[in-house]
Design a protein around this motif. Structure first.
Motif, PDB file in Angstrom:
ATOM      1  N   TYR A  82       4.060 -27.144 -35.607  1.00  0.00           N
ATOM      2  CA  TYR A  82       5.285 -27.586 -36.254  1.00  0.00           C
ATOM      3  C   TYR A  82       6.392 -27.945 -35.262  1.00  0.00           C
ATOM      4  CZ  TYR A  82       2.994 -25.642 -40.376  1.00  0.00           C
ATOM      5  OH  TYR A  82       2.110 -25.372 -41.387  1.00  0.00           O
ATOM      6  N   LEU A  83       6.461 -27.233 -34.154  1.00  0.00           N
ATOM      7  CA  LEU A  83       7.529 -27.513 -33.187  1.00  0.00           C
ATOM      8  C   LEU A  83       7.387 -28.909 -32.600  1.00  0.00           C
ATOM      9  CD1 LEU A  83      10.004 -26.255 -31.867  1.00  0.00           C
ATOM     10  CD2 LEU A  83       8.518 -25.445 -30.018  1.00  0.00           C
ATOM     11  N   TYR A 111      11.538 -30.249 -42.428  1.00  0.00           N
ATOM     12  CA  TYR A 111      10.529 -29.412 -43.077  1.00  0.00           C
ATOM     13  C   TYR A 111       9.701 -28.637 -42.047  1.00  0.00           C
ATOM     14  CZ  TYR A 111       7.020 -27.993 -46.483  1.00  0.00           C
ATOM     15  OH  TYR A 111       6.200 -27.249 -47.293  1.00  0.00           O
ATOM     16  N   CYS A 112       9.488 -29.223 -40.884  1.00  0.00           N
ATOM     17  CA  CYS A 112       8.761 -28.507 -39.820  1.00  0.00           C
ATOM     18  C   CYS A 112       9.513 -27.237 -39.425  1.00  0.00           C
ATOM     19  CB  CYS A 112       8.593 -29.412 -38.604  1.00  0.00           C
ATOM     20  SG  CYS A 112       7.359 -30.713 -38.808  1.00  0.00           S
ATOM     21  N   HIS A 113      10.836 -27.338 -39.307  1.00  0.00           N
ATOM     22  CA  HIS A 113      11.626 -26.143 -38.968  1.00  0.00           C
ATOM     23  C   HIS A 113      11.646 -25.159 -40.130  1.00  0.00           C
ATOM     24  CE1 HIS A 113      13.008 -27.299 -35.014  1.00  0.00           C
ATOM     25  NE2 HIS A 113      13.287 -28.495 -35.469  1.00  0.00           N
ATOM     26  N   THR A 127      15.747 -21.545 -38.868  1.00  0.00           N
ATOM     27  CA  THR A 127      16.350 -21.620 -40.197  1.00  0.00           C
ATOM     28  C   THR A 127      17.596 -22.495 -40.163  1.00  0.00           C
ATOM     29  OG1 THR A 127      15.532 -19.405 -40.708  1.00  0.00           O
ATOM     30  CG2 THR A 127      17.288 -20.271 -42.111  1.00  0.00           C
ATOM     31  N   TYR A 128      18.442 -22.271 -39.157  1.00  0.00           N
ATOM     32  CA  TYR A 128      19.653 -23.088 -39.015  1.00  0.00           C
ATOM     33  C   TYR A 128      19.298 -24.547 -38.733  1.00  0.00           C
ATOM     34  CZ  TYR A 128      22.687 -18.979 -38.997  1.00  0.00           C
ATOM     35  OH  TYR A 128      23.372 -17.843 -39.357  1.00  0.00           O
ATOM     36  N   GLN A 129      18.273 -24.778 -37.911  1.00  0.00           N
ATOM     37  CA  GLN A 129      17.869 -26.149 -37.617  1.00  0.00           C
ATOM     38  C   GLN A 129      17.326 -26.851 -38.862  1.00  0.00           C
ATOM     39  OE1 GLN A 129      15.222 -25.454 -34.223  1.00  0.00           O
ATOM     40  NE2 GLN A 129      16.774 -26.301 -32.852  1.00  0.00           N
TER      41      GLN A 129
END
Length: 265
Positions: A82-83, A111-113, A127-129
């Motif tokens: 995901y990163l 959505y990846c974050h 979560t913030y990203q």
């Protein structure tokens, strides 16, 4: 018969690997693109991503480069990397801002974050990203069909942040008077959370924690501060029961009121 099947499978696998290795070394980029698409459609995202990753620069400036870049990011996502997927979805938007796939890539970057967002007890950078990413998506594509989904995911992420804040406030509460007045810190942490997220589903728990912390702080105060803090506790009690008359904590709240009232001059 079983041994024969195993031998045949090994032979097919070896042949497939050999063909794939030759394909990687080949200068026939049209063939690589065709095979990469076949791997992708067959769900072989590892091989597809390796080929598409190399074809992005080979076909630079063409539609195939755009398609290769998007599918490469999607392969990374499907492999749960995901990163890196988030990075390449963002790069796709930067490189192809007018693409028909830009809207989807913008959503997927956030959505990846979201997928990386961890347990509330852990660091919430992702979560913030994700929240920032979804908000950017909504700002850029306010009429998108995925705005509702983005909003729902943002609500879920905010609840996670609130719960983390609740856990922090609860930690202060549990620390009590260890190395200072942690009850006051619990009150401040809970109030800040309610100010930042007034509609949180954890509002009742946070509100009762404030009442409970104020009560304990009051009954353990020095004589000069006790009466003032007892009155503050009474005020907090009325605030709590007016907002949550059927609270699961209502009996404990009534007991706090009774004990606090008996100590008031």
């Amino acid at each position: 018969m079983r041994n024969l099947i195993i031998v045949v499978l090994i032979a097919l696998f070896t042949s497939s690997c050999s063909e794939y290795q030759k394909l990687l070394k080949s200068n026939d980029y049209d063939l690589q693109y065709t095979r990469a698409m076949e791997y992708y459609e067959a769900g072989d995202y590892m091989r597809a991503s390796t080929l598409f990753g190399g074809l992005i620069s080979i076909f630079r400036g063409t539609e195939r480069s755009e398609i290769s870049h998007y599918i490469y990011a999607d392969c990374l996502f499907r492999m749960r990397n995901y990163l890196m997927a988030a990075h390449h979805f963002r790069m796709f938007v930067q490189n192809y801002p007018t693409s028909d796939r830009a809207e989807d890539a913008q959503f997927m970057a956030a959505y990846c974050h979201y997928k990386l967002s961890p347990n509330p007890r852990l660091d919430q950078t992702d979560t913030y990203q994700a929240l920032e990413g979804f908000q950017l998506f909504i700002n850029l594509y306010p009429n998108s069909e995925r705005v509702v989904e983005a909003t729902q995911l943002m609500d879920e992420l905010r609840d996670k942040l609130v719960y983390k804040a609740y856990l922090n406030a609860k930690l202060y509460f549990n620390l009590g008077t260890y190395m200072g007045n942690n009850y006051q810190s619990a009150v401040i942490a809970a109030r800040n959370t309610l100010d930042d997220f007034p509609d949180t589903k954890h509002r009742e728990e946070l509100s009762f924690l404030i009442l409970d912390a104020k009560y304990i702080q009051a009954v353990n105060s020095i004589e000069e501060r006790m009466q003032e803090r007892l009155r503050e506790t009474i005020d907090e009690y009325y605030t709590f029961i007016n907002e949550f008359p059927n609270s699961q904590y209502i009996r404990r709240a009534h007991r706090i009121f009774e004990e606090t009232s008996s100590l008031l001059n």
